[in-house]
Design an enzyme around this catalytic site. Sequence first.
Site, short mmCIF file in Angstrom:
data_model
loop_
_atom_site.label_atom_id
_atom_site.label_comp_id
_atom_site.label_asym_id
_atom_site.label_seq_id
_atom_site.Cartn_x
_atom_site.Cartn_y
_atom_site.Cartn_z
N SER A 58 0.66 -1.22 -0.26
CA SER A 58 -0.07 -0.10 0.07
C SER A 58 0.98 1.09 0.06
O SER A 58 1.67 1.36 -0.79
CB SER A 58 -0.80 -0.02 1.37
N ASP A 218 -5.61 -3.11 -2.91
CA ASP A 218 -4.61 -2.51 -1.80
C ASP A 218 -3.96 -4.05 -1.37
O ASP A 218 -4.71 -5.27 -1.36
CB ASP A 218 -5.37 -2.19 -0.67
#
Length: 385
Positions: A58, A218
Amino acid sequence: MSLRFRQSNVQAQPKPNSAIVLTGGGARAAYQVGVLKAISECFPGGKKLPFDIICGTSAGAINGTALSCYAANFRLGIKKIEWVWRNFQTSKVYHSDIRGIFRQLLRNIMPIAASQPDRALAVLNNAPLHELLSKLLDLSRIERNIDRGFLKAVSVSASSYATGNSVCFFQAEPEIGDWYRVRRRGVRTPLAFEHLMASSALPMVFPASKIGQRYYGDGSIHQLAPLSPAIHLGARRILVVGTSDLPDRSSTAAMPPPSAADIAGHLLDTIFSDSLRADLERLQRINNTLAMLSRAEQQKVNLFPIHTHVINPSEELKTLAAPHYHRLPASVKMLLKLIGANPQTNTALLSYLLFEKEYCQQLIELGYRDGLQQRQAVMQFLCEK
């Protein structure tokens, strides 16, 4: 009073196969920059990274990839990354003006969206982040740094919406190959901005990123073993710089029902921290078992101890974010209010989305203080047997 580190460890040499793992956390990743800044001051200027392996997920993937671009000069790399975070604005991450937000919302609900299957739907449009990364990072430097011996491997983790697997995209020395495990795999490939956009695509918040013929989101979503990429890439000791808040020891008094913002913040906390805690606990149990075996027995089962050191914020980040709520663009505040987020609610969601320089600077300073506080332990961890 500003804290400064006196370079008493400039002769210390990091042990080989040391890795750094940078977790996700949206705007919270500014904290990692402060920690890295404190560590960089333990080494003389012009020295390469003390980590052979960089693994990010991320927002941590963006920090890690930027770091790998400057693997030849640790301090210089940190200075450049810090400058970006210290001057951040929400508009550099996603369209935050009223026109941009409503245009994105209309795209999600208008019938025309159904006729365009290649359009990834999300509440916010993070095209500005792609543009920013394209201007700041020269990803071709990664392979040059690997070829010159400044870096062994760098990885970016993303989640496949097609298979539900955690996919680690990596660049590394030639002898490191792909790997396959249950619900996770490693894929050698030149890292591109699409990998960074995928790894940082918070579900429903930012659009999924298309890599090849599949969409990815993500990296924290399906990441059941966050330490796995570093271990597969050859790490023997792993420094983890997280963004998790302190354990909640608040009163057990009755509370009102959670708002949509509270639930979203709770889900993000779970995605970014719970798997890491479980993986660290699992690793410690394996280490304890291996300690009962001889070196020959460890080699026979092809297992070896992995040493870890974890740095997390010493203060609650959602509490630090609340006073900066007013700095958000008016359109973003309006959107957050619709789901129950305001300065009084102290929701964790705000701490992930508040990409404003004043808040980021505060996180950098906190990370710097925490890094200095642990500097001796970190240097011992990196440099001693």
